[in-house]
Design a protein around this motif. Structure first.
Motif, PDB file in Angstrom:
ATOM      1  N   LYS A  69     -15.570   1.671 -24.343  1.00 16.47           N
ATOM      2  CA  LYS A  69     -16.705   2.512 -25.162  1.00 16.47           C
ATOM      3  C   LYS A  69     -17.846   3.166 -24.169  1.00 16.47           C
ATOM      4  CE  LYS A  69     -16.197  -0.234 -29.434  1.00 16.47           C
ATOM      5  NZ  LYS A  69     -16.779  -0.948 -30.558  1.00 16.47           N
ATOM      6  N   GLY A  70     -17.746   3.397 -23.182  1.00 16.22           N
ATOM      7  CA  GLY A  70     -18.534   4.039 -22.355  1.00 16.22           C
ATOM      8  C   GLY A  70     -19.934   3.373 -22.097  1.00 16.22           C
ATOM      9  N   LEU A  71     -19.775   1.856 -22.422  1.00 14.59           N
ATOM     10  CA  LEU A  71     -21.051   1.170 -22.471  1.00 14.59           C
ATOM     11  C   LEU A  71     -21.911   1.271 -20.975  1.00 14.59           C
ATOM     12  CD1 LEU A  71     -19.778  -2.235 -24.182  1.00 14.59           C
ATOM     13  CD2 LEU A  71     -21.308  -0.272 -25.095  1.00 14.59           C
ATOM     14  N   GLU A  72     -21.129   1.085 -19.903  1.00  9.43           N
ATOM     15  CA  GLU A  72     -21.569   0.946 -18.395  1.00  9.43           C
ATOM     16  C   GLU A  72     -22.074   2.426 -18.230  1.00  9.43           C
ATOM     17  OE1 GLU A  72     -21.288  -1.342 -14.344  1.00  9.43           O
ATOM     18  OE2 GLU A  72     -19.320  -0.571 -15.442  1.00  9.43           O
ATOM     19  N   ALA A 107     -31.275 -23.288 -13.046  1.00  3.70           N
ATOM     20  CA  ALA A 107     -32.463 -22.527 -12.918  1.00  3.70           C
ATOM     21  C   ALA A 107     -32.011 -21.070 -12.976  1.00  3.70           C
ATOM     22  CB  ALA A 107     -33.004 -22.804 -11.724  1.00  3.70           C
ATOM     23  N   ASN A 108     -30.614 -20.731 -12.956  1.00  8.28           N
ATOM     24  CA  ASN A 108     -30.196 -19.103 -12.935  1.00  8.28           C
ATOM     25  C   ASN A 108     -30.120 -18.620 -14.152  1.00  8.28           C
ATOM     26  OD1 ASN A 108     -30.478 -19.157  -9.969  1.00  8.28           O
ATOM     27  ND2 ASN A 108     -28.598 -20.228  -9.815  1.00  8.28           N
ATOM     28  N   ARG A 109     -29.812 -17.454 -14.305  1.00  4.44           N
ATOM     29  CA  ARG A 109     -29.325 -16.769 -15.415  1.00  4.44           C
ATOM     30  C   ARG A 109     -27.808 -16.055 -15.347  1.00  4.44           C
ATOM     31  NH1 ARG A 109     -33.191 -18.617 -18.941  1.00  4.44           N
ATOM     32  NH2 ARG A 109     -35.267 -17.917 -18.373  1.00  4.44           N
ATOM     33  N   PRO A 110     -27.127 -16.225 -16.218  1.00  4.45           N
ATOM     34  CA  PRO A 110     -25.622 -15.541 -16.097  1.00  4.45           C
ATOM     35  C   PRO A 110     -25.834 -14.170 -15.701  1.00  4.45           C
ATOM     36  CG  PRO A 110     -26.580 -15.879 -18.347  1.00  4.45           C
ATOM     37  CD  PRO A 110     -27.476 -16.515 -17.789  1.00  4.45           C
ATOM     38  N   PRO A 111     -24.882 -13.856 -14.648  1.00 10.18           N
ATOM     39  CA  PRO A 111     -24.795 -12.578 -14.232  1.00 10.18           C
ATOM     40  C   PRO A 111     -24.182 -11.663 -15.516  1.00 10.18           C
ATOM     41  CG  PRO A 111     -23.023 -13.622 -13.463  1.00 10.18           C
ATOM     42  CD  PRO A 111     -24.104 -14.665 -13.799  1.00 10.18           C
ATOM     43  N   THR A 112     -24.681 -10.515 -15.937  1.00  2.90           N
ATOM     44  CA  THR A 112     -24.119  -9.367 -16.797  1.00  2.90           C
ATOM     45  C   THR A 112     -24.420  -8.007 -16.366  1.00  2.90           C
ATOM     46  OG1 THR A 112     -26.389  -9.459 -17.960  1.00  2.90           O
ATOM     47  CG2 THR A 112     -25.058 -11.404 -18.642  1.00  2.90           C
ATOM     48  N   MET A 113     -23.587  -7.486 -17.205  1.00  2.00           N
ATOM     49  CA  MET A 113     -23.567  -5.930 -16.932  1.00  2.00           C
ATOM     50  C   MET A 113     -25.096  -5.263 -17.266  1.00  2.00           C
ATOM     51  SD  MET A 113     -20.631  -3.312 -18.090  1.00  2.00           S
ATOM     52  CE  MET A 113     -21.471  -2.814 -19.776  1.00  2.00           C
ATOM     53  N   ALA A 114     -25.536  -5.813 -18.396  1.00  2.00           N
ATOM     54  CA  ALA A 114     -26.898  -5.275 -18.556  1.00  2.00           C
ATOM     55  C   ALA A 114     -27.933  -5.929 -17.531  1.00  2.00           C
ATOM     56  CB  ALA A 114     -27.263  -5.794 -19.989  1.00  2.00           C
ATOM     57  N   ALA A 122     -34.948  -2.195 -22.953  1.00  3.69           N
ATOM     58  CA  ALA A 122     -33.299  -2.200 -22.966  1.00  3.69           C
ATOM     59  C   ALA A 122     -32.769  -3.520 -23.527  1.00  3.69           C
ATOM     60  CB  ALA A 122     -32.926  -1.875 -21.670  1.00  3.69           C
ATOM     61  N   ASP A 123     -31.810  -3.353 -24.069  1.00  2.00           N
ATOM     62  CA  ASP A 123     -30.973  -4.784 -24.551  1.00  2.00           C
ATOM     63  C   ASP A 123     -30.269  -5.378 -23.430  1.00  2.00           C
ATOM     64  OD1 ASP A 123     -29.793  -6.658 -26.239  1.00  2.00           O
ATOM     65  OD2 ASP A 123     -28.721  -5.528 -27.293  1.00  2.00           O
ATOM     66  N   LEU A 124     -30.861  -6.721 -23.204  1.00  2.00           N
ATOM     67  CA  LEU A 124     -30.055  -7.277 -22.148  1.00  2.00           C
ATOM     68  C   LEU A 124     -28.915  -8.275 -22.668  1.00  2.00           C
ATOM     69  CD1 LEU A 124     -33.265  -8.299 -19.796  1.00  2.00           C
ATOM     70  CD2 LEU A 124     -31.518  -6.452 -19.283  1.00  2.00           C
ATOM     71  N   ALA A 125     -28.744  -8.208 -23.853  1.00  2.00           N
ATOM     72  CA  ALA A 125     -27.659  -9.125 -24.332  1.00  2.00           C
ATOM     73  C   ALA A 125     -26.368  -8.997 -23.900  1.00  2.00           C
ATOM     74  CB  ALA A 125     -27.714  -8.977 -25.954  1.00  2.00           C
ATOM     75  N   MET A 126     -25.521 -10.024 -23.898  1.00  2.00           N
ATOM     76  CA  MET A 126     -24.040  -9.904 -23.418  1.00  2.00           C
ATOM     77  C   MET A 126     -23.268  -8.952 -24.267  1.00  2.00           C
ATOM     78  SD  MET A 126     -23.461 -13.637 -21.844  1.00  2.00           S
ATOM     79  CE  MET A 126     -22.127 -13.330 -21.013  1.00  2.00           C
ATOM     80  N   ASN A 127     -22.439  -8.268 -23.762  1.00  2.00           N
ATOM     81  CA  ASN A 127     -21.431  -7.446 -24.583  1.00  2.00           C
ATOM     82  C   ASN A 127     -19.911  -7.772 -24.301  1.00  2.00           C
ATOM     83  OD1 ASN A 127     -20.514  -5.813 -22.255  1.00  2.00           O
ATOM     84  ND2 ASN A 127     -22.593  -5.309 -22.525  1.00  2.00           N
ATOM     85  N   MET A 128     -19.100  -7.191 -24.825  1.00  2.00           N
ATOM     86  CA  MET A 128     -17.586  -7.613 -24.908  1.00  2.00           C
ATOM     87  C   MET A 128     -17.323  -7.513 -23.375  1.00  2.00           C
ATOM     88  SD  MET A 128     -16.480  -8.581 -27.485  1.00  2.00           S
ATOM     89  CE  MET A 128     -14.682  -8.384 -27.380  1.00  2.00           C
ATOM     90  N   CYS A 129     -17.801  -6.417 -22.306  1.00  2.00           N
ATOM     91  CA  CYS A 129     -17.197  -6.355 -20.913  1.00  2.00           C
ATOM     92  C   CYS A 129     -17.673  -7.625 -20.291  1.00  2.00           C
ATOM     93  CB  CYS A 129     -17.993  -5.076 -20.649  1.00  2.00           C
ATOM     94  SG  CYS A 129     -17.500  -3.560 -21.072  1.00  2.00           S
ATOM     95  N   ASP A 130     -18.753  -8.457 -20.722  1.00  2.00           N
ATOM     96  CA  ASP A 130     -18.972  -9.534 -20.117  1.00  2.00           C
ATOM     97  C   ASP A 130     -18.257 -10.891 -20.392  1.00  2.00           C
ATOM     98  OD1 ASP A 130     -21.450  -8.725 -18.751  1.00  2.00           O
ATOM     99  OD2 ASP A 130     -22.519  -8.807 -20.863  1.00  2.00           O
ATOM    100  N   PHE A 131     -17.387 -10.608 -21.743  1.00  2.00           N
ATOM    101  CA  PHE A 131     -16.555 -11.774 -21.770  1.00  2.00           C
ATOM    102  C   PHE A 131     -15.226 -11.326 -21.580  1.00  2.00           C
ATOM    103  CE2 PHE A 131     -19.600 -12.080 -25.687  1.00  2.00           C
ATOM    104  CZ  PHE A 131     -20.286 -13.121 -25.177  1.00  2.00           C
ATOM    105  N   PHE A 132     -14.863 -10.102 -21.337  1.00  2.00           N
ATOM    106  CA  PHE A 132     -13.828  -9.663 -20.845  1.00  2.00           C
ATOM    107  C   PHE A 132     -13.618  -8.701 -19.672  1.00  2.00           C
ATOM    108  CE2 PHE A 132     -13.349 -10.644 -25.277  1.00  2.00           C
ATOM    109  CZ  PHE A 132     -12.016 -11.814 -25.434  1.00  2.00           C
ATOM    110  N   PRO A 133     -13.856  -9.153 -18.515  1.00  2.00           N
ATOM    111  CA  PRO A 133     -14.266  -8.192 -17.400  1.00  2.00           C
ATOM    112  C   PRO A 133     -13.442  -6.975 -17.286  1.00  2.00           C
ATOM    113  CG  PRO A 133     -14.416 -10.392 -16.716  1.00  2.00           C
ATOM    114  CD  PRO A 133     -13.970 -10.604 -18.118  1.00  2.00           C
TER     115      PRO A 133
END
Length: 404
Positions: free
Chosen positions: A233-236, A94-101, A214-225
């Motif tokens: 890249k200043g994403l956060e 039932a949950n969504r994955p925790p992501t930076m976005a 806003a784009d809620l897609a996962m990015n490289m920081c989610d795959f490599f914490p």
């Protein structure tokens, strides 16, 4: 110094992956292609992503286990397995994955689509069912939808009267849906009729969408914490900056409603509860009875409603590419006419079989479970491969044809 951080990230990631691999060695995981250290299966992914996944699915079967960096991914491409995940194990998934976005753009996962299973999730669903999607609420907002549709058709008529020319439906659909949502939420359109220039309208709409969609897609920081720790890249920083902007706008909207209500009370004006017009007024009113639930952050997260622009654009694209399927009507239609239009219902159902996005929103198991005969670990991201399911020739006759 930057190279030192990269080497440190590489070392820590390698240690983490070795530990995970040793833990998984004795577990019955789904079929999986060969993976590389650290990056997992990312080296196999090519654009478009759904074609790559289709190739892997045909090779390894309808339940596929992948690793994107440190994230385990379960790709399901079978209706029966999807049903097992989302029916038999519905609470687990039932949950969504925790992501930076997700953290920054949904007020720590308090938005309706991203809220974790529990009391908050139930309260938000209850609010949406009663105040947004109930028959009474949809009837109340029907006048807004009709007025905005008439406005859009007026723009099309104005353009066609000059000379035949191409029309950018993406802009018009975005304008239509954005104006409907903003009028339901705040009572004011995103781009008003006073904006005569289409170029000015596009700029206003672009700014609005960049701020609120806003784009809620996962990015490289989610795959490599580890990349998040070094500010990859200043994403956060960009997310934090954008969220501050959104928060200020939403805060002003809420403050306006509070001031309006206070002013009405001070002037001894009787406010009828049934005349609450906008969604934001409803939320502010409900906070008086349930302040422990309707905090400012929860109210703001509910206001950040997603749109159906892509769905509309995709549906129109299918119709325009199949002109023989288009049926003409001699008059404008409203909501009440929908039940009397079986062909339109068929068009919508056929559009559902041609989803604009290849994968459904991801799910995230809260505990270990069994799917099929395989062991699925807690924290594995579930991706339902809707594109493959809806185009599987074993399930559908001529799946690539548009046949309402």
């Amino acid at each position: 110094m930057e190279n030192l951080y990269c080497y440190l990230a590489l070392l820590l990631s390698t240690i983490f992956i070795i530990i995970k691999l040793s833990n998984n060695r004795n577990k019955n995981l789904p079929p999986s292609p060969f993976s590389l250290p650290i990056i997992g299966h990312l080296h196999l992914l090519k654009q478009p992503l759904y074609k790559t996944v289709e190739t892997l699915t045909l090779q390894y079967g309808p339940i596929l286990y992948l690793k994107f960096g440190s994230r385990p991914i379960l790709v399901v491409s079978s209706p029966s397995i999807v049903e097992e995940c989302l029916t038999k194990n519905d609470i687990v998934f039932a949950n969504r994955p925790p992501t930076m976005a997700g953290k920054h753009f949904t007020y720590n996962s308090t938005a309706p689509v991203w809220a974790p299973y529990g009391n908050l999730w139930r309260n938000i669903r209850r609010f949406a069912s009663v105040e947004v999607f109930s028959h009474i609420s949809l009837q109340k907002s029907s006048i807004v939808r009709e007025e905005e549709v008439h406005s859009l058709l007026g723009q099309l008529y104005k353009v066609s009267n000059i000379e035949p020319q191409k029309v950018e439906l993406r802009y018009l659909f975005s304008l239509l849906v954005s104006n409907i949502i903003m009028r339901i939420v705040t009572g004011k359109p995103c781009v008003g009729k006073e904006v005569e220039s289409m170029d000015v309208g596009k700029e206003l709409l672009k700014e609005f969408k960049e701020t609120f969609f806003a784009d809620l897609a996962m990015n490289m920081c989610d795959f490599f914490p580890i990349l998040r720790w070094i500010g990859y890249k200043g994403l956060e920083k960009d997310m934090i900056r954008l969220q501050r902007k959104r928060d200020e706008v939403l805060g002003r909207l809420i403050d306006e409603i509070k001031q309006k209500k206070t002013s009405s009370l001070n002037n001894a004006t009787i406010v009828d509860v049934e005349t609450k017009g906008t969604l934001i007024e409803t939320l502010v009113h409900l906070r008086e009875s349930e302040p422990e639930f309707y905090s400012d952050n929860v109210i703001k997260s509910i206001l950040l409603v997603n749109t159906i622009v892509t769905t509309m654009e995709w549906s129109m694209s299918l119709l325009l590419n199949h002109p023989e399927k288009v049926k003409r009507r001699g008059h404008l239609l409203n909501d009440s006419a929908f039940a009397k239009l079986p062909y339109l219902c068929c068009v919508i159902n056929e559009r559902v079989l041609n989803p604009p996005q290849p994968f459904l929103l991801p799910h995230f198991p809260s505990e270990d479970c069994i799917v099929g005969e395989f062991h699925i670990q807690r924290g594995t991201i579930l991706l339902v491969n809707a594109w493959f399911i809806h185009r599987n020739p074993k399930l559908w006759e001529e799946p690539n044809r548009f046949k309402p």
